[in-house]
Design a protein around this motif. Sequence first.
Motif, short mmCIF file in Angstrom:
data_model
loop_
_atom_site.label_atom_id
_atom_site.label_comp_id
_atom_site.label_asym_id
_atom_site.label_seq_id
_atom_site.Cartn_x
_atom_site.Cartn_y
_atom_site.Cartn_z
N ALA A 55 7.18 6.46 4.86
CA ALA A 55 5.82 7.00 4.92
C ALA A 55 5.50 7.79 3.67
O ALA A 55 4.39 7.70 3.11
N ILE A 56 6.48 8.55 3.17
CA ILE A 56 6.29 9.33 1.95
C ILE A 56 6.09 8.40 0.75
O ILE A 56 5.19 8.62 -0.08
N GLN A 57 6.89 7.36 0.66
CA GLN A 57 6.77 6.42 -0.45
C GLN A 57 5.44 5.67 -0.42
O GLN A 57 4.85 5.39 -1.47
N ARG A 58 4.97 5.33 0.79
CA ARG A 58 3.66 4.68 0.90
C ARG A 58 2.56 5.58 0.37
O ARG A 58 1.66 5.13 -0.35
N PHE A 59 2.63 6.85 0.71
CA PHE A 59 1.61 7.78 0.21
C PHE A 59 1.63 7.82 -1.31
O PHE A 59 0.58 7.76 -1.96
N ALA A 60 2.82 7.94 -1.90
CA ALA A 60 2.93 8.02 -3.36
C ALA A 60 2.39 6.76 -4.03
O ALA A 60 1.70 6.82 -5.05
N THR A 61 2.69 5.61 -3.44
CA THR A 61 2.25 4.33 -4.01
C THR A 61 0.74 4.16 -3.91
O THR A 61 0.08 3.69 -4.84
N GLU A 62 0.18 4.57 -2.77
CA GLU A 62 -1.25 4.36 -2.51
C GLU A 62 -2.14 5.44 -3.10
O GLU A 62 -3.36 5.27 -3.14
#
Length: 257
Positions: free
Chosen positions: A240-247
């Motif tokens: 979830a953290i990585q998705r936020f950073a990517t998006e």
Amino acid sequence: MELFNVRWSLSLILTFVAFTAYGQGTLIACLDEFPPYQILETPPKGEHVAALHQLADELDMKLKFVTEPNFPHCMKRLEKGTADVIAGILDRKDRRHFLHLLPMRIDTSYIFATRADARPIQRYADLNDRLIAVSEGVNYFDKFDQDNNLKKIAVNDVHLAYKLLLAGRVDTVISSMETLTSILASTPELKKDIKAQPYTRQLNRTVYFGLSRKSELAARFDEVRSLTEKAFEEGKFEAAIQRFATENPEYYQVNPW
């Protein structure tokens, strides 16, 4: 018949209360402004916010936020029980009497970034005589945190630290490798200006959610812990953290003044 109706009505009420408390109850999380982890927009965003949404999903609860001006104020809320949970904390003895700890992610390695033309930092002793920007309220590692011989300046967030570095107002920034990687991915032209030095500090420790011992959820802590640990082991919070950073690359951009 009247007695049956009373019992039936009482049963419905108890079922409704149980459902509200455990089925679709509200998880109250405390936030302060700390980009890119917590950004007090409407609605709030950030790495910790993404992890908290995942936690609420795992517990089958709705998520609500309360905000405070700083981290100590949030901790006071948790101590009093006026909020249920906080994200992104470390295990410390002075927190255990009012918090249950639930695993969120494994901590990262810390790096020391400088301007590209700086003298190398190859060992801890090379930090001497450098002005180091740290993020206010962050615990890095004991030797560094407790070293009063180092020159440190606390700033509001890591992005301000990197701005100060680029402006020549500090010599070094301590941050996670992920933060620097995200900054350089969002602003590739800074790769010629910012250098990650050879000396790093790898930490094998867990970053936690803190659940108030006065929260209603504390009454079923074993269940909450089981659900949270399963999600942690499956890497759901990190994802979830990585998705936020990517998006949301805009929250990792650092533009010089």
